[in-house]
Design a protein around this motif. Structure first.
Motif: not given
Length: 146
Positions: A76, A81-83, A86, A132, A136
């Motif tokens: 992160h 970015r928040r994704w 992954a 994760g 969010i």
């Protein structure tokens, strides 16, 4: 007057080169996060069979939790970015799935009777899920204009 020549600061990078450098660093950080996910998954699988005095010890569960928290945070921060959580999670999940499938020769890395391996998979997956979910729910970052 001094005899030493005057040092001048280099000019700040232009807007375009600054954005390209930022993008390159974010991509490099993403690649490091993916490689970290692969390396920690392999390390955790190796530690899942560690025994002391003939008894399985759960050190790989603790490594899975700690490493996955660190990898999620790093991804992160590096990508921004928040994704990005992954990035290390995807190769980690793939390696855990491959380790749980029997090969044509009958080899199996994580067996059903290895409580440490099963706990490691559950703890690692839950760690990535929680990290994760936290991303969010986090408030959007405040952007500063430079």
């Amino acid at each position: 007057m001094s005899a030493a020549p005057q040092e001048t600061a280099p000019p700040p990078p232009s807007g375009r080169s600054r954005r390209l450098l930022d993008l390159a660093l974010r991509v490099a950080g993403g690649l490091v996060a993916v490689l970290g996910g692969i390396l920690t998954a392999v390390l955790e699988l190796l530690l899942a069979t560690l025994r002391v005095g003939g008894q399985l010890i759960g050190v790989s569960v603790l490594v899975a939790i700690g490493a996955n928290i660190a990898l999620s945070w790093f991804a992160h921060e590096a990508v921004g970015r928040r994704w990005a959580v992954a990035l290390p999670a995807a190769p980690w999940f793939v390696l855990m799935a491959v380790a749980a499938v029997r090969t044509a020769e009958g080899d199996l890395l994580v067996t059903g009777d290895n409580w440490v391996g099963l706990a490691m998979i559950v703890a690692g997956a839950m760690t990535f899920a929680v990290m994760g979910f936290r991303q969010i729910l986090a408030p959007p970052p405040v952007r500063s204009e430079d």
